[in-house]
Design an enzyme around this catalytic site. Sequence first.
Site, PDB file in Angstrom:
ATOM      1  N   GLU A  85      -6.288 -12.271  -5.080  1.00 17.18           N
ATOM      2  CA  GLU A  85      -5.732 -10.928  -5.061  1.00 17.18           C
ATOM      3  C   GLU A  85      -4.430 -10.861  -5.872  1.00 17.18           C
ATOM      4  OE1 GLU A  85      -4.566  -7.538  -1.705  1.00 17.18           O
ATOM      5  OE2 GLU A  85      -4.517  -9.665  -1.173  1.00 17.18           O
ATOM      6  N   LYS A 102      -9.364  -1.274  -2.675  1.00 14.66           N
ATOM      7  CA  LYS A 102      -9.158  -1.770  -1.311  1.00 14.66           C
ATOM      8  C   LYS A 102      -9.101  -0.619  -0.314  1.00 14.66           C
ATOM      9  CE  LYS A 102      -6.030  -5.043   1.044  1.00 14.66           C
ATOM     10  NZ  LYS A 102      -4.890  -5.966   0.786  1.00 14.66           N
ATOM     11  N   CYS A 117      -8.933  -8.873   0.719  1.00 19.34           N
ATOM     12  CA  CYS A 117      -7.967  -9.337   1.714  1.00 19.34           C
ATOM     13  C   CYS A 117      -8.094  -8.648   3.069  1.00 19.34           C
ATOM     14  CB  CYS A 117      -6.557  -9.243   1.156  1.00 19.34           C
ATOM     15  SG  CYS A 117      -5.380 -10.341   2.018  1.00 19.34           S
TER      16      CYS A 117
END
Length: 288
Positions: free
Chosen positions: A42, A115, A152
């Site tokens: 990331e 995300k 994540c």
Amino acid sequence: MKLKVGLIQMSCVKDKSANIDKAIANIRDLAGKGANIVCMQELFASLYFCDVEDYENFSLAEAIPGQTTMIFQSLAKELGIVIVASLFERQMAGLYYNTTAVIDADGTYLGKYRKMHIPDDPGYYEKFYFTPGDLGFKAFETKFGKIGVLICWDQWYPEASRITAMQGADIIFYPTAIGWAREQDEATNHEQYYAWQTIQRAHAVANGVHTVSVNRTGWEGDMQFWGGSFVCNPFGTILYEASHDKEENIVVEIDTDKTEHYRMHWPFFRDRRVDAYGEITNRYSEKK
């Protein structure tokens, strides 16, 4: 289909161009080792800037597709590999996303995933920088099969992996930046790491997909990013686990036909009670 996935677990510096050059060198190394798909951690092009709320950090953002994406498109075409690249996206002034670009083996930009789950914790002030993703969960058809990408904090949510798998992904990649605070004790560190790994292995089992988690490593301020990148098969078996404190270029062979095998013998998709799950879209349930 048997193929090789490449993971780049690396430390980063303040100089964005130096990080990109390092990533390019690592990708070349992995391609030389036979990797078909390479995933980076990331926000690999910078330090993990979300440890502070600083308006200057918005200057790190860029358009996607844009200059960095084009660099990796050219590299993917040259090497004949798929590249999964996590970048800080600027859509317009005041609108920024934590985004991953997916590039096919012929250099084609296939699209991006933004995300969806944005954390806000000490050391992870991501809500200051990122708008929650608005593209939904996605799977991308590549030369080497259909892959999903989550990022994540998305790792902790079974709904994200489920919907991505429902779209046909045989592999879910998780570019990641997570670590331990300097003052934490070893017992807490151990507990956190294995909770993180366990829940992702559970997603693999529940959905019959390979899971590839790529974390950064090294100290940044008071945070030690815990590395520990890993690959597991569709029944959660660890195929490779990286060290916590070393940079590693990893190539792991997987067989995506295992999805068919495990789903046939453990038919979780067949037995899902889709008629009974309506409450999952609520924040809580008052049902007695």
